[in-house]
Design a protein around this motif. Sequence first.
Motif, mmCIF file in Angstrom:
data_model
loop_
_atom_site.group_PDB
_atom_site.id
_atom_site.type_symbol
_atom_site.label_atom_id
_atom_site.label_comp_id
_atom_site.label_asym_id
_atom_site.label_seq_id
_atom_site.Cartn_x
_atom_site.Cartn_y
_atom_site.Cartn_z
ATOM 1 N N PHE A 19 22.521 -18.057 85.511
ATOM 2 C CA PHE A 19 23.358 -17.781 86.678
ATOM 3 C C PHE A 19 23.845 -19.087 87.311
ATOM 4 C CE2 PHE A 19 20.559 -13.757 87.326
ATOM 5 C CZ PHE A 19 21.220 -13.130 86.280
ATOM 6 N N HIS A 20 25.149 -19.167 87.532
ATOM 7 C CA HIS A 20 25.755 -20.402 88.040
ATOM 8 C C HIS A 20 25.644 -20.512 89.554
ATOM 9 C CE1 HIS A 20 29.363 -18.529 89.792
ATOM 10 N NE2 HIS A 20 29.488 -17.782 88.703
ATOM 11 N N GLY A 21 26.022 -21.697 90.066
ATOM 12 C CA GLY A 21 25.920 -21.986 91.486
ATOM 13 C C GLY A 21 27.156 -21.610 92.287
ATOM 14 N N LEU A 22 27.097 -21.909 93.584
ATOM 15 C CA LEU A 22 28.087 -21.430 94.555
ATOM 16 C C LEU A 22 29.503 -21.917 94.258
ATOM 17 C CD1 LEU A 22 28.387 -19.887 97.332
ATOM 18 C CD2 LEU A 22 28.241 -22.138 98.396
ATOM 19 N N ASP A 36 30.643 -23.089 91.316
ATOM 20 C CA ASP A 36 30.819 -23.159 89.873
ATOM 21 C C ASP A 36 31.383 -21.830 89.371
ATOM 22 O OD1 ASP A 36 30.737 -24.312 87.401
ATOM 23 O OD2 ASP A 36 28.576 -24.103 87.130
ATOM 24 N N ASN A 37 31.533 -21.732 88.041
ATOM 25 C CA ASN A 37 31.911 -20.460 87.436
ATOM 26 C C ASN A 37 31.143 -20.301 86.125
ATOM 27 O OD1 ASN A 37 33.214 -22.097 85.575
ATOM 28 N ND2 ASN A 37 35.264 -21.358 86.037
ATOM 29 N N CYS A 38 31.572 -19.387 85.279
ATOM 30 C CA CYS A 38 30.799 -19.080 84.077
ATOM 31 C C CYS A 38 30.890 -20.151 83.001
ATOM 32 C CB CYS A 38 31.203 -17.721 83.504
ATOM 33 S SG CYS A 38 32.871 -17.678 82.779
ATOM 34 N N THR A 39 31.661 -21.223 83.236
ATOM 35 C CA THR A 39 31.790 -22.280 82.226
ATOM 36 C C THR A 39 30.965 -23.518 82.530
ATOM 37 O OG1 THR A 39 33.686 -23.426 83.255
ATOM 38 C CG2 THR A 39 34.172 -21.520 81.843
ATOM 39 N N GLY A 40 30.588 -23.719 83.786
ATOM 40 C CA GLY A 40 30.024 -24.999 84.208
ATOM 41 C C GLY A 40 28.722 -25.386 83.535
ATOM 42 N N GLU A 84 30.199 -14.530 85.275
ATOM 43 C CA GLU A 84 31.018 -14.968 86.402
ATOM 44 C C GLU A 84 30.689 -14.105 87.617
ATOM 45 O OE1 GLU A 84 33.424 -17.274 88.270
ATOM 46 O OE2 GLU A 84 33.893 -17.348 86.130
ATOM 47 N N VAL A 85 30.346 -14.755 88.748
ATOM 48 C CA VAL A 85 30.035 -13.970 89.953
ATOM 49 C C VAL A 85 30.749 -14.464 91.208
ATOM 50 C CG1 VAL A 85 27.757 -13.366 89.032
ATOM 51 C CG2 VAL A 85 27.975 -15.262 90.663
ATOM 52 N N GLN A 86 31.660 -15.437 91.070
ATOM 53 C CA GLN A 86 32.351 -15.984 92.233
ATOM 54 C C GLN A 86 31.328 -16.525 93.254
ATOM 55 O OE1 GLN A 86 35.710 -16.103 91.857
ATOM 56 N NE2 GLN A 86 35.508 -14.965 89.953
ATOM 57 N N ARG A 87 31.676 -16.453 94.557
ATOM 58 C CA ARG A 87 30.757 -16.910 95.616
ATOM 59 C C ARG A 87 30.008 -15.716 96.217
ATOM 60 N NH1 ARG A 87 35.081 -20.914 98.508
ATOM 61 N NH2 ARG A 87 34.856 -22.690 97.090
ATOM 62 N N SER A 88 29.456 -14.906 95.369
ATOM 63 C CA SER A 88 28.867 -13.641 95.807
ATOM 64 C C SER A 88 27.428 -13.760 96.270
ATOM 65 C CB SER A 88 28.898 -12.644 94.648
ATOM 66 O OG SER A 88 28.033 -13.088 93.614
ATOM 67 N N PHE A 89 26.766 -14.861 95.962
ATOM 68 C CA PHE A 89 25.327 -15.046 96.175
ATOM 69 C C PHE A 89 24.510 -13.949 95.502
ATOM 70 C CE2 PHE A 89 24.428 -18.764 98.742
ATOM 71 C CZ PHE A 89 23.084 -18.957 98.455
ATOM 72 N N TYR A 90 25.049 -13.404 94.421
ATOM 73 C CA TYR A 90 24.349 -12.383 93.637
ATOM 74 C C TYR A 90 23.920 -11.220 94.531
ATOM 75 C CZ TYR A 90 24.684 -15.978 90.174
ATOM 76 O OH TYR A 90 25.201 -16.930 89.319
ATOM 77 N N MET A 91 24.809 -10.861 95.450
ATOM 78 C CA MET A 91 24.554 -9.795 96.417
ATOM 79 C C MET A 91 25.327 -8.536 96.056
ATOM 80 S SD MET A 91 22.788 -10.866 99.152
ATOM 81 C CE MET A 91 22.244 -12.422 99.796
ATOM 82 N N ASP A 92 24.785 -7.398 96.442
ATOM 83 C CA ASP A 92 25.616 -6.228 96.706
ATOM 84 C C ASP A 92 26.109 -6.430 98.128
ATOM 85 O OD1 ASP A 92 25.217 -5.156 94.210
ATOM 86 O OD2 ASP A 92 23.767 -3.658 94.861
#
Length: 247
Positions: free
Chosen positions: A38-41, A43-47, A69-77
């Motif tokens: 899982f990438h950071g705030l 970043d994206n799925c390539t970093g 790829e999760v954007q700046r979601s903080f892995y939240m619902d």
Amino acid sequence: MAHIRCDFRSEVLDMNTSMTVVLPEGIPLGERPVFYAFHGLQDNCTGISRYTSVERYVRKYNAALVIPEVQRSFYMDMTYGLRYFTFIHDELPKICQGFFGLSAKPGNNYLMGISMGGYGALKCVLRTPERYAGVAALSPSVSLGHEAFLLGEKFPNEVTGWFGVDGKVPEEDNLFALAEKADPARMPKVFLACGEQDPFLEPNSRLVNHMQEKSMDVTFRHWEGDHDWAFWDTALQQGIDFLLEGR
């Protein structure tokens, strides 16, 4: 190793999205270990695959690697936004098992993450430990209420999207609360690393102490380093070796 940029549709997100996938070649994948990374705030799925040698590290074990790829979601619902936790926790593994024949067995499934991604990986493991063989969290963002407050000036829309206008972190998203409730007998191995010049070191140390007091199998390594790719490259290698040694 095959290195794939995969664009696909998520029914949970109700949109097209992407992931980077690294697969061992010439062998059946159904019994190989697989890392969901899982990438950071920012970043994206390539970093992770661009800025570290993670492909070499998983090649050593003929392991598969999936970076969504999760954007700046903080892995939240999110309160105002999309259901990214449901996406990475429930939908993504099934998609990868269908696309690539990756293993669904808990003993073959591992998580790792950097910064925001380390938070997401730990949240998955603390909520459903029975689904994983181990997790490597590198400089994870663990004190979410405080960090969200600090991020509010730079990313006010994102913070409101995560938690709503009151900014309160729900208990199911609070790592300290989840660790308090978790059954240590069900927890897999946890590897956590943080640089000694990283501002996240103190909250990381507190979470490790909290988990160890609960008799969880947590290994914490820290050495000179900051919140940057130089530290994470070394930490990725150590985390993968720690989790897969002997396989």
